[in-house]
Write a protein that holds these residues in place. Structure first.
Motif, PDB file in Angstrom:
ATOM      1  N   GLN A   1       0.692  -1.279  -0.118  1.00 36.33           N
ATOM      2  CA  GLN A   1       0.113  -0.034  -0.134  1.00 36.33           C
ATOM      3  C   GLN A   1       0.905   1.372  -0.079  1.00 36.33           C
ATOM      4  O   GLN A   1       1.959   1.456   0.731  1.00 36.33           O
ATOM      5  CB  GLN A   1      -0.772   0.050   1.367  1.00 36.33           C
ATOM      6  CG  GLN A   1      -1.734  -1.252   1.315  1.00 36.33           C
ATOM      7  CD  GLN A   1      -2.483  -1.533   0.145  1.00 36.33           C
ATOM      8  OE1 GLN A   1      -3.318  -0.707  -0.157  1.00 36.33           O
ATOM      9  NE2 GLN A   1      -2.399  -2.759  -0.324  1.00 36.33           N
TER      10      GLN A   1
ATOM     11  N   MET B   1      -9.359   3.999   2.923  1.00 33.84           N
ATOM     12  CA  MET B   1      -9.326   3.387   1.596  1.00 33.84           C
ATOM     13  C   MET B   1      -7.987   2.332   1.561  1.00 33.84           C
ATOM     14  O   MET B   1      -7.995   1.232   0.999  1.00 33.84           O
ATOM     15  CB  MET B   1      -9.179   4.581   0.441  1.00 33.84           C
ATOM     16  CG  MET B   1     -10.408   5.071   0.384  1.00 33.84           C
ATOM     17  SD  MET B   1     -10.435   6.812  -0.890  1.00 33.84           S
ATOM     18  CE  MET B   1      -9.352   6.018  -2.017  1.00 33.84           C
TER      19      MET B   1
ATOM     20  N   LYS C   1      -8.922  -0.896   3.447  1.00 28.77           N
ATOM     21  CA  LYS C   1      -9.739  -1.546   2.724  1.00 28.77           C
ATOM     22  C   LYS C   1      -9.153  -2.410   1.403  1.00 28.77           C
ATOM     23  O   LYS C   1      -8.977  -3.352   1.172  1.00 28.77           O
ATOM     24  CB  LYS C   1     -10.825  -0.778   1.908  1.00 28.77           C
ATOM     25  CG  LYS C   1     -12.022  -0.670   2.872  1.00 28.77           C
ATOM     26  CD  LYS C   1     -13.011   0.144   2.196  1.00 28.77           C
ATOM     27  CE  LYS C   1     -14.160   0.465   3.157  1.00 28.77           C
ATOM     28  NZ  LYS C   1     -15.159   1.374   2.771  1.00 28.77           N
ATOM     29  N   LYS C   2      -8.077  -1.489   0.913  1.00 28.33           N
ATOM     30  CA  LYS C   2      -7.158  -2.328  -0.225  1.00 28.33           C
ATOM     31  C   LYS C   2      -6.255  -3.235   0.394  1.00 28.33           C
ATOM     32  O   LYS C   2      -5.942  -4.220  -0.289  1.00 28.33           O
ATOM     33  CB  LYS C   2      -6.326  -1.053  -1.022  1.00 28.33           C
ATOM     34  CG  LYS C   2      -7.035  -0.246  -2.035  1.00 28.33           C
ATOM     35  CD  LYS C   2      -6.182   0.542  -3.107  1.00 28.33           C
ATOM     36  CE  LYS C   2      -6.037   1.905  -2.610  1.00 28.33           C
ATOM     37  NZ  LYS C   2      -5.040   2.327  -3.360  1.00 28.33           N
TER      38      LYS C   2
ATOM     39  N   LYS D   1      -8.095  -6.424   0.912  1.00 32.44           N
ATOM     40  CA  LYS D   1      -8.770  -6.988  -0.223  1.00 32.44           C
ATOM     41  C   LYS D   1      -7.336  -7.804  -0.817  1.00 32.44           C
ATOM     42  O   LYS D   1      -7.260  -8.764  -1.346  1.00 32.44           O
ATOM     43  CB  LYS D   1      -9.137  -5.990  -1.029  1.00 32.44           C
ATOM     44  CG  LYS D   1      -9.441  -6.460  -2.534  1.00 32.44           C
ATOM     45  CD  LYS D   1      -9.747  -5.348  -3.626  1.00 32.44           C
ATOM     46  CE  LYS D   1     -10.098  -6.233  -5.140  1.00 32.44           C
ATOM     47  NZ  LYS D   1     -10.214  -5.233  -6.016  1.00 32.44           N
ATOM     48  N   HIS D   2      -6.136  -7.193  -0.567  1.00 31.28           N
ATOM     49  CA  HIS D   2      -4.898  -7.661  -0.821  1.00 31.28           C
ATOM     50  C   HIS D   2      -4.514  -8.994  -0.229  1.00 31.28           C
ATOM     51  O   HIS D   2      -4.349  -9.878  -0.622  1.00 31.28           O
ATOM     52  CB  HIS D   2      -3.742  -6.494  -0.800  1.00 31.28           C
ATOM     53  CG  HIS D   2      -2.512  -7.229  -0.865  1.00 31.28           C
ATOM     54  ND1 HIS D   2      -1.888  -7.633  -2.322  1.00 31.28           N
ATOM     55  CD2 HIS D   2      -1.517  -7.795  -0.006  1.00 31.28           C
ATOM     56  CE1 HIS D   2      -0.537  -8.199  -2.010  1.00 31.28           C
ATOM     57  NE2 HIS D   2      -0.471  -8.050  -0.793  1.00 31.28           N
TER      58      HIS D   2
END
Length: 185
Positions: free
Chosen positions: A115, A172, A175-176, A179-180
Motif C-alpha cells: 500500500q 481506503m 480496505k485495499k 482485499k490484497h
C-alpha cells in the motif's frame, strides 16, 4: 543472522512507543544484523525495531541506490542493474531543526504491505543519532534519506504513515490492504 517476522497492521504492538537504547553490546549488534537481513529480504529500504517486535529506538535504512554504468558505444552488460548497498544504523535518533519547506513522497511500509500514499514531511532535517558503539553523530539530510528517516522515526512513537492521511484516505488504504490479503490467501 535471521530473518525476523514483520508485524503488520492492525497488530497493537505497532502503536508502542519505543524505549531508548542504553546498552551497546553484542546482543544489539545481532539484532541490527537481523534487522538488515529482514529488511533486505522483504524487500524494503527502512525498518524500525518495533516492526520486528522489539520496542527499542533502533532504525536501519539502506536506500540501495542503483549504480549507473558508463559504457562506451552504449553497450549493455549484465551488471547494468547493480545496486550498491549503503546500510545505515540510527540508534536513539532525534530530529533537530526540521525545515518549513515540505516534500511529498509516495510512501509505503513493510507493516502495511503493498500500500502506498502521498505523505507530506519537512524537506530538510538535521538528525542526531548514535551508532552501534554509542558514538554520536549529527548530520543535515534532505531528499529520500530525510523522508525515510522521518518515516522510520514515526514508528518509534507508534505512528504509521497511514496515520498522516485523512480518515477517508486511511480507510481506503486499509480496505485495499484487506482485499490484497484476501486475494493472497
Amino acid at each position: 543472522m535471521a530473518i525476523l517476522p514483520i508485524l503488520e497492521v492492525p497488530d497493537p504492538r505497532l502503536k508502542t512507543v519505543s524505549e531508548p537504547v542504553t546498552v551497546f553490546d553484542d546482543e544489539l549488534k545481532t539484532l541490527i544484523a537481523d534487522m538488515f537481513e529482514t529488511m533486505y529480504d522483504a524487500p524494503g529500504i527502512g525498518l524500525a525495531a518495533i516492526q520486528v517486535g522489539v520496542p527499542k529506538r533502533i532504525l536501519v535504512i539502506d536506500l540501495q541506490e542503483p549504480v549507473e554504468h558508463d559504457h562506451e558505444h552504449g553497450e549493455h552488460c549484465d551488471h547494468d542493474h547493480e545496486v550498491v548497498r549503503d546500510p545505515k544504523v540510527f540508534i536513539n535518533p532525534e530530529i533537530l531543526d526540521p525545515s518549513n519547506d515540505l516534500n511529498v513522497y509516495s510512501e509505503g511500509c513493510l507493516s502495511v504491505p503493498e500500500q502506498y500514499a502521498d505523505v507530506e514531511r519537512p524537506a530538510t532535517i538535521t538528525a542526531r543519532w548514535q551508532d552501534v558503539d554509542g558514538k554520536q553523530y549529527e548530520e543535515k539530510m534532505d531528499g529520500l534519506l530525510a523522508t525515510c528517516l522521518q518515516h522510520e522515526m514515526d514508528h518509534l512513537e507508534g505512528i504509521l504513515f497511514i496515520d498522516h492521511l485523512s480518515r477517508l484516505k486511511r480507510q481506503m488504504v486499509l480496505k485495499k490492504l484487506a482485499k490484497h490479503r484476501k486475494e493472497a490467501a
